[in-house]
Design a protein around this motif. Sequence first.
Motif, PDB file in Angstrom:
ATOM      1  N   ILE A  54      -4.676 -22.835  11.411  1.00 46.07           N
ATOM      2  CA  ILE A  54      -5.866 -22.106  11.883  1.00 46.07           C
ATOM      3  C   ILE A  54      -6.265 -21.040  10.879  1.00 46.07           C
ATOM      4  N   CYS A  84     -15.470 -15.546  12.121  1.00 49.80           N
ATOM      5  CA  CYS A  84     -14.405 -16.555  12.028  1.00 49.80           C
ATOM      6  C   CYS A  84     -13.033 -15.921  12.197  1.00 49.80           C
ATOM      7  N   VAL A  95     -12.549 -15.223  15.967  1.00 43.02           N
ATOM      8  CA  VAL A  95     -12.271 -16.481  16.671  1.00 43.02           C
ATOM      9  C   VAL A  95     -10.862 -16.983  16.333  1.00 43.02           C
ATOM     10  N   GLY A  96     -10.453 -16.850  15.074  1.00 42.07           N
ATOM     11  CA  GLY A  96      -9.117 -17.271  14.683  1.00 42.07           C
ATOM     12  C   GLY A  96      -8.031 -16.492  15.411  1.00 42.07           C
ATOM     13  N   LEU A 109      -8.238 -15.162  18.363  1.00 40.84           N
ATOM     14  CA  LEU A 109      -8.201 -15.639  19.749  1.00 40.84           C
ATOM     15  C   LEU A 109      -7.505 -16.991  19.852  1.00 40.84           C
ATOM     16  N   LEU A 110      -7.711 -17.856  18.848  1.00 38.67           N
ATOM     17  CA  LEU A 110      -7.074 -19.171  18.873  1.00 38.67           C
ATOM     18  C   LEU A 110      -5.556 -19.064  18.682  1.00 38.67           C
ATOM     19  N   TYR A 111      -5.102 -18.028  17.977  1.00 36.47           N
ATOM     20  CA  TYR A 111      -3.661 -17.849  17.808  1.00 36.47           C
ATOM     21  C   TYR A 111      -2.951 -17.776  19.162  1.00 36.47           C
ATOM     22  N   THR A 112      -3.555 -17.058  20.108  1.00 32.75           N
ATOM     23  CA  THR A 112      -2.917 -16.889  21.413  1.00 32.75           C
ATOM     24  C   THR A 112      -2.895 -18.187  22.211  1.00 32.75           C
ATOM     25  N   LEU A 113      -3.789 -19.100  21.904  1.00 30.06           N
ATOM     26  CA  LEU A 113      -3.821 -20.375  22.625  1.00 30.06           C
ATOM     27  C   LEU A 113      -2.765 -21.344  22.108  1.00 30.06           C
ATOM     28  N   VAL A 114      -2.536 -21.339  20.793  1.00 27.82           N
ATOM     29  CA  VAL A 114      -1.576 -22.290  20.216  1.00 27.82           C
ATOM     30  C   VAL A 114      -0.157 -21.753  20.168  1.00 27.82           C
TER      31      VAL A 114
END
Length: 313
Positions: A240, A296, A299-300, A302-307
């Motif tokens: 990511i 970006c 958003v990156g 936020l994506l860290y917490t999902l994966v």
Amino acid sequence: MTPLVLYFLRRLFYALSVIVGATLLVFCIFNVVVGDPTAVLLGKYATPQAMASLSHQLGLDRPWYIQYWELLKSAFTFNFGHSWSTKQAILRTFQTGSLVSLTVTLPSFLIGNGLVIWVALWMTQYRGTIWDRLLVTSCIIMTSISVLVYILVGQVFLGCRLRLFPIMGYKNGLFNCVPYIILPTIILVLLHFGYSYRFYRTIMLDEVYQDYVRTARAKGLEEKMVLFKHVFKNVMVPIITTFVKDLPTLLFGYVVIENFFGIPGLGNVVIDAISCCDFPTIKAATIMAAVLSVLCNVVGDLLYTLVDPRIKL
């Protein structure tokens, strides 16, 4: 307040500070370092009266804080005014150019990343073999060759001699542009693979020798499931990070490709603006790149917490 709200406020403050700093730097470069652009636009034989008239027409005679406020406001409204050279709205020019650029960069980005991640993950089974060493050596050679060599070789052999693809030009339309973007896409995929393979290979190998991988193999899981379900899931954070870093370049990062293949994307727009001293367009491109980078990154994060559930906001 909840942790999510606090995190959002922190990231919002960070984004605003970066945008303010970027616009201030752009303003200082173009209004302080460069000097009076009317002398560049009118030439060395311009009279003081003509320069003063053009300066008033372009709004350059206004106080500096008003000019900076207009520049800062454009970073949030995307109202960049009109180009000095084409007299067209800059936002409309960017919208048209971005669609053209994405027809080339987006397929190469998706194909290149998908290919290099899959190959790097699969080749972890063959570390130290002749195939692994051959692939790493090939990537080192590929990165040592200039992008111009890829372009010229592709145009000469695939375009001129074999006549598989047109070497220049572009036609608008989803299907009309396909023949013109295949060769640039192939070149960009090769470049992306050469530059990214060793990075992905390293992070994959770091995970392959972790204890949880040994445990999964000891339970009798298939190697394919171990790689693509366990290892791949645990390397999503650096993947990511790489994606977030590369996303803004999809619009502004392939100037050479667009220039050599005659693709009227944002890269060519910026090149034309630089050659014509079109300062509003250059400033707009710089601000747009800064805003895209900030968005970006948010958003990156936020994506860290999902994966990875271990990462807290």
